[in-house]
Write a protein that holds these residues in place. Structure first.
Motif, mmCIF file in Angstrom:
data_model
loop_
_atom_site.group_PDB
_atom_site.id
_atom_site.type_symbol
_atom_site.label_atom_id
_atom_site.label_comp_id
_atom_site.label_asym_id
_atom_site.label_seq_id
_atom_site.Cartn_x
_atom_site.Cartn_y
_atom_site.Cartn_z
ATOM 1 N N PHE A 60 0.827 -1.211 0.000
ATOM 2 C CA PHE A 60 0.000 0.000 0.000
ATOM 3 C C PHE A 60 0.859 1.258 0.000
ATOM 4 C CE2 PHE A 60 -3.474 -2.717 1.974
ATOM 5 C CZ PHE A 60 -4.205 -2.768 0.798
ATOM 6 N N ILE A 77 1.005 4.297 -2.845
ATOM 7 C CA ILE A 77 0.970 5.744 -2.599
ATOM 8 C C ILE A 77 2.069 6.430 -3.396
ATOM 9 C CG2 ILE A 77 1.416 7.519 -0.858
ATOM 10 C CD1 ILE A 77 -0.043 5.766 1.145
ATOM 11 N N HIS A 87 1.240 6.700 -7.069
ATOM 12 C CA HIS A 87 0.226 7.708 -7.393
ATOM 13 C C HIS A 87 0.816 9.099 -7.619
ATOM 14 C CE1 HIS A 87 -2.995 4.869 -6.503
ATOM 15 N NE2 HIS A 87 -3.762 5.720 -7.152
ATOM 16 N N ASN A 103 -6.539 12.377 -2.605
ATOM 17 C CA ASN A 103 -6.630 11.169 -1.789
ATOM 18 C C ASN A 103 -5.403 10.854 -0.953
ATOM 19 O OD1 ASN A 103 -9.152 10.719 -2.839
ATOM 20 N ND2 ASN A 103 -8.409 9.385 -4.457
ATOM 21 N N ASP A 130 -5.168 7.819 1.861
ATOM 22 C CA ASP A 130 -4.305 6.681 1.552
ATOM 23 C C ASP A 130 -3.225 6.494 2.608
ATOM 24 O OD1 ASP A 130 -5.773 6.255 -0.738
ATOM 25 O OD2 ASP A 130 -4.293 7.123 -2.089
ATOM 26 N N CYS A 170 -2.673 3.225 5.254
ATOM 27 C CA CYS A 170 -1.513 2.321 5.216
ATOM 28 C C CYS A 170 -0.673 2.397 6.478
ATOM 29 C CB CYS A 170 -0.705 2.584 3.961
ATOM 30 S SG CYS A 170 0.847 3.384 4.109
#
Length: 138
Positions: A58, A62, A65, A93, A97, A101
């Protein structure tokens, strides 16, 4: 349109595969995490390692992204400028996010081991006409 080597395009084959992997992992995590907090008192080592691998996945998502091109809602053109991509993600987001995580189980255990919060997570149960003090995590 020139291709920027630091930008990930949403139609790339490996990114679509990565997205499917993250979706499957999120589904697994959404079922297993409540069971972990509700019924287990510490994870067995193999499940603990699996949990860490999930958190790293996760976190990597991130990071990805910040480089993921997006389609502008006004012009319908792909935005490939890295600073625009990063600013858009930070405004949308990123915080959700990041909070998703975080290793909340480890944070909880650290708080339990500190002297300030040592007596915090306790439950009082009623049995045999008296109150019993039971700790949640042992």
């Amino acid at each position: 349109m020139t291709q920027n080597r630091c930008v990930i395009y949403i139609k790339c084959r490996w990114y679509r595969t990565w997205t499917k992997f993250i979706q499957i992992w999120a589904l697994y995590s959404s079922f297993f995490t409540p069971l972990e907090f509700g019924f287990f008192r510490g994870l067995p080592e193999n499940l603990f390692i699996l949990d860490i691998v999930g958190q790293v996945a996760f976190l990597l998502d991130i990071i990805l992204h910040f480089f993921l091109a997006y389609r502008d809602s006004q012009t319908y053109r792909m935005v490939c400028k890295p600073t625009s991509i990063a600013i858009r993600y930070l405004k949308s987001n990123f915080l959700i996010d990041l909070l998703g995580c975080m290793p909340w189980d480890m944070i909880y255990k650290v708080l339990l081991s500190s002297p300030t919060y040592a007596s915090f997570p306790q439950v009082y149960t009623y049995s045999n006409n008296s109150f019993n003090n039971e700790e949640l995590v042992g």
